[in-house]
Design an enzyme around this catalytic site. Sequence first.
Site, PDB file in Angstrom:
ATOM      1  N   ALA A  40       0.852  -1.124  -0.052  1.00  0.00           N
ATOM      2  CA  ALA A  40      -0.296  -0.095   0.137  1.00  0.00           C
ATOM      3  C   ALA A  40       0.697   1.310   0.084  1.00  0.00           C
ATOM      4  O   ALA A  40       0.408   2.425  -0.559  1.00  0.00           O
ATOM      5  CB  ALA A  40      -0.815   0.070   1.199  1.00  0.00           C
ATOM      6  N   ILE A  42       3.726   1.738  -1.445  1.00  0.00           N
ATOM      7  CA  ILE A  42       4.517   1.923  -2.636  1.00  0.00           C
ATOM      8  C   ILE A  42       3.160   2.200  -3.467  1.00  0.00           C
ATOM      9  O   ILE A  42       2.504   1.263  -3.943  1.00  0.00           O
ATOM     10  CB  ILE A  42       5.369   0.734  -3.024  1.00  0.00           C
ATOM     11  N   GLU A  44       1.888   1.783  -6.481  1.00  0.00           N
ATOM     12  CA  GLU A  44       1.621   0.899  -7.746  1.00  0.00           C
ATOM     13  C   GLU A  44       1.086   1.844  -8.952  1.00  0.00           C
ATOM     14  O   GLU A  44       1.211   1.351 -10.000  1.00  0.00           O
ATOM     15  CB  GLU A  44       1.028  -0.563  -7.472  1.00  0.00           C
ATOM     16  N   ASP A  86      16.423  28.490 -35.851  1.00  0.00           N
ATOM     17  CA  ASP A  86      17.006  29.070 -36.955  1.00  0.00           C
ATOM     18  C   ASP A  86      15.939  30.270 -37.273  1.00  0.00           C
ATOM     19  O   ASP A  86      14.871  30.408 -36.727  1.00  0.00           O
ATOM     20  CB  ASP A  86      16.969  27.962 -38.174  1.00  0.00           C
ATOM     21  N   ASP A 381      16.849  21.875 -39.556  1.00  0.00           N
ATOM     22  CA  ASP A 381      16.065  21.240 -40.800  1.00  0.00           C
ATOM     23  C   ASP A 381      16.960  20.540 -41.864  1.00  0.00           C
ATOM     24  O   ASP A 381      16.543  19.576 -42.406  1.00  0.00           O
ATOM     25  CB  ASP A 381      15.315  22.388 -41.474  1.00  0.00           C
ATOM     26  N   ASP A 385      22.480  19.781 -39.918  1.00  0.00           N
ATOM     27  CA  ASP A 385      22.127  20.329 -38.312  1.00  0.00           C
ATOM     28  C   ASP A 385      21.824  19.115 -37.676  1.00  0.00           C
ATOM     29  O   ASP A 385      21.766  19.232 -36.200  1.00  0.00           O
ATOM     30  CB  ASP A 385      20.569  20.923 -38.471  1.00  0.00           C
ATOM     31  N   ASN A 474      -5.561   0.866  -2.239  1.00  0.00           N
ATOM     32  CA  ASN A 474      -4.507   1.235  -3.134  1.00  0.00           C
ATOM     33  C   ASN A 474      -4.583   1.201  -4.583  1.00  0.00           C
ATOM     34  O   ASN A 474      -4.196   1.949  -5.269  1.00  0.00           O
ATOM     35  CB  ASN A 474      -3.338   0.277  -2.769  1.00  0.00           C
ATOM     36  N   ASP A 478      -7.212   5.078  -4.809  1.00  0.00           N
ATOM     37  CA  ASP A 478      -6.097   6.021  -5.112  1.00  0.00           C
ATOM     38  C   ASP A 478      -5.704   6.254  -6.508  1.00  0.00           C
ATOM     39  O   ASP A 478      -5.601   7.445  -6.978  1.00  0.00           O
ATOM     40  CB  ASP A 478      -4.819   5.259  -4.585  1.00  0.00           C
TER      41      ASP A 478
END
Length: 510
Positions: A40, A42, A44, A86, A381, A385, A474, A478
Site C-alpha cells: 500500500a 508503494i 503501484e 533558425d 532542418d 544540423d 491502493n 488511489d
Amino acid sequence: FLVLGICAVIFAIDLIRMYPDFTGEAILNTFMVAVSLAVAAIPEGLAAVVTVVLSIGVTNMSKRNAIIRKLTAVETLGCAQVICTDKTGTLTQNRMTVVRHYGSDERLLATALALCSDARESGDGIVGEPTEAALVAYAASLELHKSELERLQPRVDEVPFDSMRKMMTTVHSLPTGGEELPGAAAGNATVGRTDGGYIAVQYTKGAPDVLLGRCTAALVDGVLVPMTAELRERIEAENRAMAEQALRVLAAAYRPLAELPDNSAPEALEQELVFLGLVGMIDPVRPEVGAAIEQCREAGIIPVMITGDHPATAFAIAQRLGIADSPSRVCLGSELDSLDDDGLSRAVGRYTVYSRVSPEHKTRIVTALRRAGCITAMTGDGVNDAPSLRAADIGVGMGRGGSDVVRGVADIILSDDNFPTLVDATREGRRIYDNICKAVQFLLSSNLSEIITIFTATALGFTVLSPAQILWINLITDTFPALALGLEEAEPDVMSRPPRSLDEKIIGAG
C-alpha cells in the site's frame, strides 16, 4: 526505507504482543498485514498514471503540430532554459520576395541569379527552395523566363551551394552566331555574344561579403571597370543599407569563358569574377512569433537566433522580435572561430544572435550552452544540423522543410516549422510535469495516511483494515483521483515562472 522500517516494526510489535502464544496462522496473518502495508505504501498506480498523462499530453501536442518522438523529451522540455532557433522558416514565413536591387544592368543581374539556381518554372508556378524560387520569380517579372534562358544558355557544369563557401556557381554554353541574349550587357561586356570570342559564361551567386572578395572587376553602365577600393566601399555600403532594413542580400557575378573549364573545383572557378549587383529579399516575420518570444521571456527562457545571414540583417530581425536589444548581442561565426571551447562557454551568455554561422558552429554553440549549465533546445532542418540536434538536450526537427535525417534524430518534430508551436509544447511539458507532481504527492499522502492509521491501530492492539481492504484502497481509490489530477488544466502562472532545475526533486523545498 522508512516504509519498510515501519512495516518491520508493525510485524515485530504484533509478534511481541502475541508472545508466547505463537501460532502459524497468527504469524501468517501478521505477516500478511505487514506485506499489504508495504504494498500500500508503494504507489503501484503511479506507473499507470504517468503513462496515461504522458500519452494524453503527447496526443495534445500532436494536435498542436508538435510530434513527440521520445516521451522523456516532454519532461525535459518543461525545464528548457534556452531555445536556439533558425531564422528562415521558423521565425519567418519562408516566402522570399525580391524588393530591391543594386546594379547598372538589372536584366543581366536577374539572368545570372535565375540561371544560377535550381528552382524552375512549372504549370503550378515556381518549384524549388524559397530563396531560389524568389530569384526565378524576380527574373520572370522582367520577362526573363528561366525556361527560355536555359534554352539559350544550357547549363554544362556547376558547383553546388556549400554552407562553408556560401556560394553557388553554374557554367552555361553561349549560343552561336552572335545572337543577342536577353539581359546581355552592352558595350565592352561581350558575355552575350559569341562573336566576342567567348563560348561559355559562368554565373556565381552568394553572400556579398564572400563573393565580393572574389571579384576583380565590376560591370558599371555596360563597361567593365576594375574593382577599386572606392567601388568596393560603395557596394559594401549598399549591402549594409539593405541588411539594416532586415533584407536578405545576395550578390551575383559572372565570368566570360573562352573555353569550357577543365577544372570544376570551386577554387578554380570562383576567381577573377565580374561583379554584377545585389538583390535584397524580404522574408516576412511570422505575425505570431513576437508574442511567442515575449512568452519565452516571461517564462525565463532565453530565445537565441542562429542564422547564416549578414549580422545587420540578423540584428534587424532580432530587434524587431525582441530577441536582441543591441548589436553587441550579435556574434559572428568568425568570432566563434577565434574562441576555444572554454572561452566560448564563458562568452556564450553574452549573445542571443549568431550570424554567418556554419553547421559546425551550431554544434559548438549548443555544447557551450550545455557546458555553461543551460538546458538547451535546438531546432534544425538540414542534414548538417543533425549533429547539433544530437548535442542538445532537446533536438527539434522541422517536419515540413526538414530532411529525413533531421526527423530521424529529433526528439520533437514541428509539423508546421513554427516557433510558437515549440513554445506551446513547452507550456504543455510544464503542465504535464506539474500534474505528475500533483498525482505523486496525492498518492504518497494517501499512502502515508494508511501507514499512520494501521501503525496506530497495531500499536493499540487491534486491526483496522484487512490486507484485502488495504489493496482495494491502493488500487481503486488511489489511482482514479490521481489520474484526475494528472489531467488538470495548466496553472495560470505556468509560463510566468522560471524553468525548474533538472535536478529539482518532486518533493522538496519544504
